[in-house]
Design an enzyme around this catalytic site. Structure first.
Site, PDB file in Angstrom:
ATOM      1  N   HIS A  96       0.848  -1.200   0.000  1.00 42.24           N
ATOM      2  CA  HIS A  96       0.000   0.000   0.000  1.00 42.24           C
ATOM      3  C   HIS A  96       0.885   1.252   0.000  1.00 42.24           C
ATOM      4  O   HIS A  96       1.985   1.247   0.579  1.00 42.24           O
ATOM      5  CB  HIS A  96      -0.933   0.007   1.214  1.00 42.24           C
ATOM      6  CG  HIS A  96      -1.932   1.121   1.150  1.00 42.24           C
ATOM      7  ND1 HIS A  96      -1.636   2.399   1.588  1.00 42.24           N
ATOM      8  CD2 HIS A  96      -3.188   1.182   0.658  1.00 42.24           C
ATOM      9  CE1 HIS A  96      -2.685   3.181   1.364  1.00 42.24           C
ATOM     10  NE2 HIS A  96      -3.645   2.463   0.805  1.00 42.24           N
ATOM     11  N   GLU A 168      -4.119   1.988  -7.132  1.00 47.78           N
ATOM     12  CA  GLU A 168      -4.383   3.072  -6.184  1.00 47.78           C
ATOM     13  C   GLU A 168      -3.436   4.221  -6.493  1.00 47.78           C
ATOM     14  O   GLU A 168      -2.310   4.264  -5.942  1.00 47.78           O
ATOM     15  CB  GLU A 168      -4.150   2.593  -4.749  1.00 47.78           C
ATOM     16  CG  GLU A 168      -5.020   1.428  -4.354  1.00 47.78           C
ATOM     17  CD  GLU A 168      -5.450   1.485  -2.885  1.00 47.78           C
ATOM     18  OE1 GLU A 168      -6.476   0.885  -2.578  1.00 47.78           O
ATOM     19  OE2 GLU A 168      -4.792   2.146  -2.070  1.00 47.78           O
TER      20      GLU A 168
END
Ligand code: PGA
Length: 261
Positions: A96, A168
């Site tokens: 992430h 993302e």
């Protein structure tokens, strides 16, 4: 057709057993009739077991926000794949943007984790995406291609579709609005093209690519209609049970309409 996914990482927002109860019990009840969407919730490490006890007999899976890049040994503070498998996690979120930014997580480390995940029978959910500066410098796609190639290094070709990519864009996380749905669809097409050029079109067509970054109900409606978006990875918006349930509902409705179910 690739099965759609709607998942949520709770990051470090849901931090006690009571907070897990408040969110998860309502979600389980709200999505109990969902059949055609894969769902998952990802809490902090120490709360996985508590969440698992709530989700165990439901249609919602659980996972972890990170994992160690080695199997066992003197690595203080780390959590290995074997523990997460023992906790019956399904999805392991890796790479992430926040981990890359705050904990120096590299493409190399992500790749080691992906391989360990696969060996342990866990599903890696790998976050990739360009930063604002990379986008502005025109190197966003090169960055993403590098991340994909690193992610899949050492994975057998037929195993590649078990990896889930979460696109993302770093500049779209934690913002008032997410990235434009057409822009995301183009990027997902690019990601699939990179996988196709490395592993063939058949593998690329089977690989799921979901979008995350400031997803809300209205935008979820637009994202899910894009051909290359296979699901949504929700953050802040899904910290209210009714919001997560509403997104899952709209995706299920879309799938059922599209497939005539
Ligand atoms: P956000 O988080 O929806 O709060 O932007 C998304 C993510 O980081 O996956």
């Amino acid at each position: 057709m690739r099965k759609k996914i709607v998942g949520s990482s709770w990051k470090m927002h849901v931090n006690t057993k009571a907070q897990v109860d408040a969110l998860a019990l309502e979600i389980v009840e709200g999505v109990k009739n969902i059949e055609n969407v894969d769902m998952f919730l990802i809490p902090t490490f120490p709360l996985i077991d508590h969440l698992a006890n709530i989700l165990r007999n439901s249609n919602v899976a659980w996972g972890a926000q990170n994992m160690a890049f080695v199997d066992y040994g003197a690595y203080t503070g780390e959590v290995p794949a074997s523990t997460l498998a023992d906790l019956q996690c399904t999805y392991i979120e890796l790479g992430h943007a926040e981990r890359r930014a705050h904990f120096n997580e590299t493409d190399y480390a992500v790749n080691k984790k992906v391989n360990l995940c696969m060996d342990a029978g866990l599903t890696p959910l790998v976050c990739i995406g360009e930063t604002k500066a990379e986008k502005e410098d025109g190197v966003g796609r090169i960055r993403i291609k590098t991340q994909i190639i690193w992610t899949l290094e050492g994975i057998e070709i037929e195993e590649v579709p078990k990896v889930i990519f979460a696109y993302e864009p770093v500049w779209a996380i934690g913002q008032p609005e997410g990235a434009n749905p057409e822009y995301v669809n183009d990027m997902h097409r690019y990601i699939r093209d990179v996988i196709a050029s490395e592993y063939g079109n058949d593998i690329a067509q089977k690989t799921r690519i979901i979008y995350g970054g400031s997803v809300k109900l209205e935008s979820a409606h637009e994202y899910i209609r894009q051909e290359n978006i296979d699901g949504l990875f929700t953050g802040r918006f899904a910290l209210e049970a009714k919001n997560y349930i509403a997104i899952v509902d709209l995706v299920e409705k879309y799938v059922n309409e599209k497939e005539g179910l």
